[in-house]
Every structure is written in C-alpha cells, then in structure tokens.
Design a protein around this motif. Structure first.
Motif, PDB file in Angstrom:
ATOM      1  N   SER A  74       0.812  -1.228   0.000  1.00 17.31           N
ATOM      2  CA  SER A  74       0.000   0.000   0.000  1.00 17.31           C
ATOM      3  C   SER A  74       0.837   1.266   0.000  1.00 17.31           C
ATOM      4  O   SER A  74       0.355   2.323   0.395  1.00 17.31           O
ATOM      5  N   MET A  75       2.084   1.188  -0.444  1.00 19.68           N
ATOM      6  CA  MET A  75       2.910   2.383  -0.493  1.00 19.68           C
ATOM      7  C   MET A  75       2.410   3.388  -1.529  1.00 19.68           C
ATOM      8  O   MET A  75       2.396   4.591  -1.253  1.00 19.68           O
ATOM      9  N   PRO A  76       1.980   2.971  -2.740  1.00 20.43           N
ATOM     10  CA  PRO A  76       1.432   3.962  -3.680  1.00 20.43           C
ATOM     11  C   PRO A  76       0.214   4.684  -3.113  1.00 20.43           C
ATOM     12  O   PRO A  76       0.071   5.889  -3.292  1.00 20.43           O
ATOM     13  N   ARG A  77      -0.632   3.959  -2.397  1.00 20.64           N
ATOM     14  CA  ARG A  77      -1.792   4.592  -1.774  1.00 20.64           C
ATOM     15  C   ARG A  77      -1.355   5.538  -0.661  1.00 20.64           C
ATOM     16  O   ARG A  77      -1.924   6.617  -0.479  1.00 20.64           O
ATOM     17  N   GLY A  78      -0.337   5.139   0.080  1.00 21.89           N
ATOM     18  CA  GLY A  78       0.178   6.011   1.124  1.00 21.89           C
ATOM     19  C   GLY A  78       0.770   7.290   0.573  1.00 21.89           C
ATOM     20  O   GLY A  78       0.725   8.346   1.221  1.00 21.89           O
ATOM     21  N   ALA A  79       1.325   7.224  -0.647  1.00 20.92           N
ATOM     22  CA  ALA A  79       1.932   8.418  -1.249  1.00 20.92           C
ATOM     23  C   ALA A  79       0.903   9.502  -1.536  1.00 20.92           C
ATOM     24  O   ALA A  79       1.265  10.672  -1.699  1.00 20.92           O
ATOM     25  N   LEU A  80      -0.372   9.139  -1.617  1.00 21.67           N
ATOM     26  CA  LEU A  80      -1.413  10.161  -1.787  1.00 21.67           C
ATOM     27  C   LEU A  80      -1.374  11.177  -0.648  1.00 21.67           C
ATOM     28  O   LEU A  80      -1.780  12.331  -0.825  1.00 21.67           O
ATOM     29  N   LEU A  81      -0.887  10.761   0.503  1.00 22.47           N
ATOM     30  CA  LEU A  81      -0.876  11.612   1.694  1.00 22.47           C
ATOM     31  C   LEU A  81       0.395  12.447   1.805  1.00 22.47           C
ATOM     32  O   LEU A  81       0.506  13.267   2.721  1.00 22.47           O
ATOM     33  N   TRP A  82       1.359  12.256   0.892  1.00 26.41           N
ATOM     34  CA  TRP A  82       2.609  13.009   0.947  1.00 26.41           C
ATOM     35  C   TRP A  82       2.435  14.341   0.226  1.00 26.41           C
ATOM     36  O   TRP A  82       2.916  14.532  -0.892  1.00 26.41           O
ATOM     37  N   TRP A  83       1.760  15.289   0.847  1.00 26.75           N
ATOM     38  CA  TRP A  83       1.492  16.537   0.141  1.00 26.75           C
ATOM     39  C   TRP A  83       2.752  17.306  -0.262  1.00 26.75           C
ATOM     40  O   TRP A  83       2.725  18.021  -1.258  1.00 26.75           O
ATOM     41  N   PRO A  84       3.889  17.187   0.437  1.00 25.31           N
ATOM     42  CA  PRO A  84       5.095  17.875  -0.069  1.00 25.31           C
ATOM     43  C   PRO A  84       5.481  17.430  -1.472  1.00 25.31           C
ATOM     44  O   PRO A  84       6.019  18.229  -2.249  1.00 25.31           O
ATOM     45  N   LEU A  85       5.205  16.167  -1.806  1.00 19.00           N
ATOM     46  CA  LEU A  85       5.502  15.682  -3.154  1.00 19.00           C
ATOM     47  C   LEU A  85       4.651  16.394  -4.184  1.00 19.00           C
ATOM     48  O   LEU A  85       5.162  16.856  -5.227  1.00 19.00           O
ATOM     49  N   TRP A  86       3.360  16.519  -3.920  1.00 17.38           N
ATOM     50  CA  TRP A  86       2.458  17.127  -4.899  1.00 17.38           C
ATOM     51  C   TRP A  86       2.695  18.632  -4.999  1.00 17.38           C
ATOM     52  O   TRP A  86       2.585  19.209  -6.088  1.00 17.38           O
ATOM     53  N   VAL A  87       3.042  19.255  -3.885  1.00 16.43           N
ATOM     54  CA  VAL A  87       3.388  20.679  -3.930  1.00 16.43           C
ATOM     55  C   VAL A  87       4.658  20.883  -4.751  1.00 16.43           C
ATOM     56  O   VAL A  87       4.752  21.820  -5.558  1.00 16.43           O
ATOM     57  N   LEU A  88       5.634  20.012  -4.581  1.00 16.00           N
ATOM     58  CA  LEU A  88       6.878  20.123  -5.344  1.00 16.00           C
ATOM     59  C   LEU A  88       6.620  19.974  -6.835  1.00 16.00           C
ATOM     60  O   LEU A  88       7.139  20.755  -7.650  1.00 16.00           O
ATOM     61  N   ILE A  89       5.814  18.986  -7.213  1.00 15.25           N
ATOM     62  CA  ILE A  89       5.493  18.805  -8.634  1.00 15.25           C
ATOM     63  C   ILE A  89       4.725  20.009  -9.158  1.00 15.25           C
ATOM     64  O   ILE A  89       4.979  20.490 -10.271  1.00 15.25           O
ATOM     65  N   GLY A  90       3.798  20.526  -8.365  1.00 15.84           N
ATOM     66  CA  GLY A  90       3.032  21.691  -8.793  1.00 15.84           C
ATOM     67  C   GLY A  90       3.910  22.911  -8.997  1.00 15.84           C
ATOM     68  O   GLY A  90       3.755  23.643  -9.983  1.00 15.84           O
ATOM     69  N   ARG A  91       4.829  23.170  -8.077  1.00 18.47           N
ATOM     70  CA  ARG A  91       5.722  24.317  -8.214  1.00 18.47           C
ATOM     71  C   ARG A  91       6.641  24.159  -9.415  1.00 18.47           C
ATOM     72  O   ARG A  91       6.893  25.113 -10.161  1.00 18.47           O
ATOM     73  N   THR A  92       7.133  22.937  -9.623  1.00 21.04           N
ATOM     74  CA  THR A  92       7.999  22.688 -10.772  1.00 21.04           C
ATOM     75  C   THR A  92       7.230  22.842 -12.077  1.00 21.04           C
ATOM     76  O   THR A  92       7.722  23.427 -13.051  1.00 21.04           O
ATOM     77  N   GLY A  93       5.997  22.328 -12.103  1.00 24.55           N
ATOM     78  CA  GLY A  93       5.178  22.435 -13.306  1.00 24.55           C
ATOM     79  C   GLY A  93       4.800  23.863 -13.628  1.00 24.55           C
ATOM     80  O   GLY A  93       4.672  24.234 -14.806  1.00 24.55           O
ATOM     81  N   ALA A  94       4.618  24.698 -12.600  1.00 22.55           N
ATOM     82  CA  ALA A  94       4.274  26.102 -12.844  1.00 22.55           C
ATOM     83  C   ALA A  94       5.453  26.860 -13.454  1.00 22.55           C
ATOM     84  O   ALA A  94       5.249  27.790 -14.246  1.00 22.55           O
ATOM     85  N   ARG A  95       6.672  26.456 -13.102  1.00 21.45           N
ATOM     86  CA  ARG A  95       7.867  27.116 -13.646  1.00 21.45           C
ATOM     87  C   ARG A  95       8.253  26.546 -15.010  1.00 21.45           C
ATOM     88  O   ARG A  95       8.761  27.264 -15.872  1.00 21.45           O
ATOM     89  N   HIS A  96       8.053  25.242 -15.165  1.00 20.39           N
ATOM     90  CA  HIS A  96       8.456  24.562 -16.412  1.00 20.39           C
ATOM     91  C   HIS A  96       7.261  23.740 -16.885  1.00 20.39           C
ATOM     92  O   HIS A  96       7.074  22.600 -16.456  1.00 20.39           O
ATOM     93  N   ARG A  97       6.465  24.308 -17.747  1.00 25.88           N
ATOM     94  CA  ARG A  97       5.208  23.684 -18.148  1.00 25.88           C
ATOM     95  C   ARG A  97       5.415  22.309 -18.777  1.00 25.88           C
ATOM     96  O   ARG A  97       4.547  21.441 -18.673  1.00 25.88           O
TER      97      ARG A  97
END
Length: 408
Positions: A357-380
C-alpha cells in the motif's frame, strides 16, 4: 511548507508578503496595497474555481472509465456498477460502521478490523442515516472530503509561489494511478480533508485550529500520529528561529492530536486487553510486522517475479524510491517538519514484512504534490510530460479495482 522566513520570503505571523518591505511601500504589515489585495483575492477565487473543476472533472472521468470497465472488460464479474466500489477496505469500513469492531456476527471474526481507526466508520454511520446504501454513503464522503482537501492543497502550493502552482499540484495528485482511492470509500480523502487545512493553519501560525484539525485526522488514520509529530517539530523549529526559547503559550495545544489515538488505544484495550491492538491487527489480518529494512526490501524484490502480483510490487518499489528522493529534497531544503511527516511514513512502510500500500500512502505526501506543482508552474513541459506518462496509467488501475483485483 516551512516556517523559515528565509525560505518562503513570508512571515505568517506578521503578514509580510514576499519581496515587500513595509517601510518602502508605506503600508503597514497588516494592510497590503489595495490593488495587490484585490489581485490576490481574484487569484485565490480563480484557484478555488479551477481546483473544484479539476476535482469534478476527474471524478467524471473515473466514472466513465468505470462504466467502460463494467461493460467491456469485466470478464465473469457481472456485479452492478455501484457494488464494484465496496471491495477490500471499503467493505471492512462498512462492517465496522454497521456492526462495530466485532464484525458481522454471521461471519467468523476478522482480527484485522482494529487496524482501521474509527473516523471513517463514524462518518459512514452519520451519512447512512440519510443515504441508506453503505457504498454510496462512502462515495459521498470521499467526494465531499476530497473537494475540501484539493482546495486546501491548491492554497498550500500557492503559498510558496509561483502563481498557479496550486492547480498543477492538484492535477498531479489526481492523475496519479492510486488516486482511484480518493474516489472509493476509503479513508485517504477524509484524512486529507483534515490534514491539509491543518497544515494551512500551521502556516498561519494558528496553532489551536491546526491542532484541532490534526486531531480530526488522528481519528481517521494512524498517519495522524505522524502529522502530530510534524506539528510538534514545526512548533519547536519556529520558536527557535523566531523567538529563541520564548513564545510557548500555544504548546499545550500540541497534545490535542495525540488524544484520539490514546482514546482509541484505550477503547481497544477494553475490548482485547492490548493497548496496541491496532498494531497487532496488522499482523493478524495481513501478516505484517516490523523487520529490518533490507529484509523488507528483499521480500518485496522476490515478489516482483510473481506472475499475478509482480507489477504491483514493482510499483511499490518505484514509489519507495520516490519517497526516498523526496526525503532527500526535504532534508536539503531544511523542511524539517515535513521531513518528519513523510519520513515516519516511509520508515514504517519500508520496515514492514514487505512493501504494501505504499502507492496509496503516497497520496498523503502533500510535499511531493506541492513540489510537482511548483515545478510544473515554472516549467510547463514537466507537467505535460507527467500527464502524458502517468495519467493514462489511471485507466488500468480503475478497471483493476472495479474487477476486485488487489490494486494497493
């Protein structure tokens, strides 16, 4: 995501905006320029609107994929569409909500039930008073809670800039294959509906609200214990950075998120005689116990060759690598509280008998999604590549779940 003024350019307790010196602008700390305040309000409203559109749109997409799976690739499974959403943990939550932790009296006792915290079963009982179908009640809870969580995630990502990072953070989370569990009647959406607003309150240094919301998260999942540890870490670090060893009047609030876990342990002790019944239930129900990390890795690696479950265990290993890389980034950027929050989860998952259940647990790692979001906003191109490669994997994950196959 960190309290450091140097890292975020913003002191939440003083209300400073990035790159703004009140003496230079002629405005006080509490009164930003009217035109900036208006622009910020417009941007916040647009973020909320876009986030809700993404949430509703992806829910509709999952529903379409589910219908496709039922009509075309169901094999011998002829269950109606709604019944396809009560498999695995969703059904266990239903049993607890309907019968309590002793389970269905017409069936043999399930020793794994104490592993599930009571927050979602209690919510199910409340909604079931209005919606008579247990499965539909679970889907409604996930839909409403998920909407709250996604708005909070978008706001959290936008705090650190650049503008628009919140939308991409939400999109990255919703496109990842395990996000099917945010649709189903599982506990992840409800947990995030408490945990993400709690962390927003932390960023505002509103400790009573943050701890109250974290207590709600602790009712839903044991992950609330890790959130509580992160709150303590952030509180201590923020006191040291800003006030030395002063400013501790809010410290007693930090005990609040631990209270539901202690209360649940006491309840299970009254039933079973064990204070750690929810831990022992993991071994009784799923054969999981704590082992050395190399033993856990070896067991998981050996199972990657299994003809049926091999691909799932390869996904478990891939997510473990992502988790370790995320911890390195959090450590390098000195985001201590989030390092504690994610690190404790990774430590527990990688010292289990095998990765599960590690992939399901990763849903709760909001720092990961924030990091991807910030990176995506800078580099589409990053978010485009992510959506192109990762997004389509959601389809087989949804169909697999609908056909009662184990998906994590």
């Amino acid at each position: 995501m960190t309290s450091s003024v140097q890292e975020t350019g913003r002191d939440p307790e003083r209300g400073e905006r990035p790159g703004t010196d009140p003496e230079e602008t002629g405005h006080s700390d509490e009164s930003p320029p009217p035109e900036d305040a208006s622009a910020d309000a417009t941007e916040r409203n647009a973020t909320v609107r876009d986030t809700l559109l993404l949430w509703v749109g992806t829910r509709a997409g999952i529903l379409l994929v589910a219908v496709y799976g039922v009509l075309t690739v169901s094999g011998t499974n002829r269950a109606p569409l709604l019944e396809r959403w009560h498999y695995w943990d969703a059904d266990l939550f239903r049993k607890i909500a309907e019968f309590g932790y002793d389970g269905d009296p017409s069936q043999p006792p399930d020793p794994g039930l104490p592993a599930f915290f009571p927050g979602l079963p209690l919510a199910l009982r409340l909604v079931h008073a209005v919606v008579q179908n247990w499965t539909l009640a679970g889907l409604i809870i996930s839909f409403v809670a998920g909407a709250v969580a996604m708005v909070a995630l978008a706001k959290l990502a936008d705090l650190d800039r650049p503008v628009g990072a919140g939308r991409w953070a939400v999109l990255a989370l919703l496109l990842c294959p395990p996000a099917v569990f945010l649709f189903a009647g599982y506990s992840e959406a409800l947990f995030l509906a408490f945990a993400l607003p709690a962390w927003l309150a932390v960023r505002r240094r509103d400790w009573p609200v943050a701890c109250a919301l974290a207590a709600g998260a602790s009712c839903v999942r044991v992950t609330g214990l890790f959130l509580a540890a992160a709150l303590v870490t952030e509180f201590v670090v923020s006191r040291i950075r800003r006030d030395g060893w002063t400013g501790w009047r809010d410290a007693p609030w930090l005990l609040l998120p631990f209270a539901p876990i202690l209360a649940y342990s006491a309840y299970q002790h009254s039933r079973t005689g064990g204070w750690l019944a929810w831990i022992h239930a993991q071994e009784a129900g799923w054969g999981r116990r704590m082992v050395w990390p190399w033993e856990s890795f070896r067991s998981t690696w050996d199972m990657t060759g299994d003809a049926t479950y091999g691909p799932l265990f390869r996904l478990e290993l891939a997510v473990a690598i992502v988790g370790l890389l995320l911890l390195v980034w959090l450590l390098v950027t000195r985001r201590w509280a989030e390092f504690v929050y994610v690190g404790l989860q990774v430590a527990v998952l990688t010292t289990s008998t095998f990765y599960m259940s590690m992939p399901r647990g990763a849903l709760l790692w909001w720092p990961l999604w924030v990091l991807i979001g910030r990176t995506g906003a800078r580099h589409r191109w990053v978010i485009i590549l992510y959506a192109t490669v990762i997004g389509p994997l959601m389809v087989p994950m949804v169909i697999s779940f609908m056909n009662s196959s184990w998906t994590g």
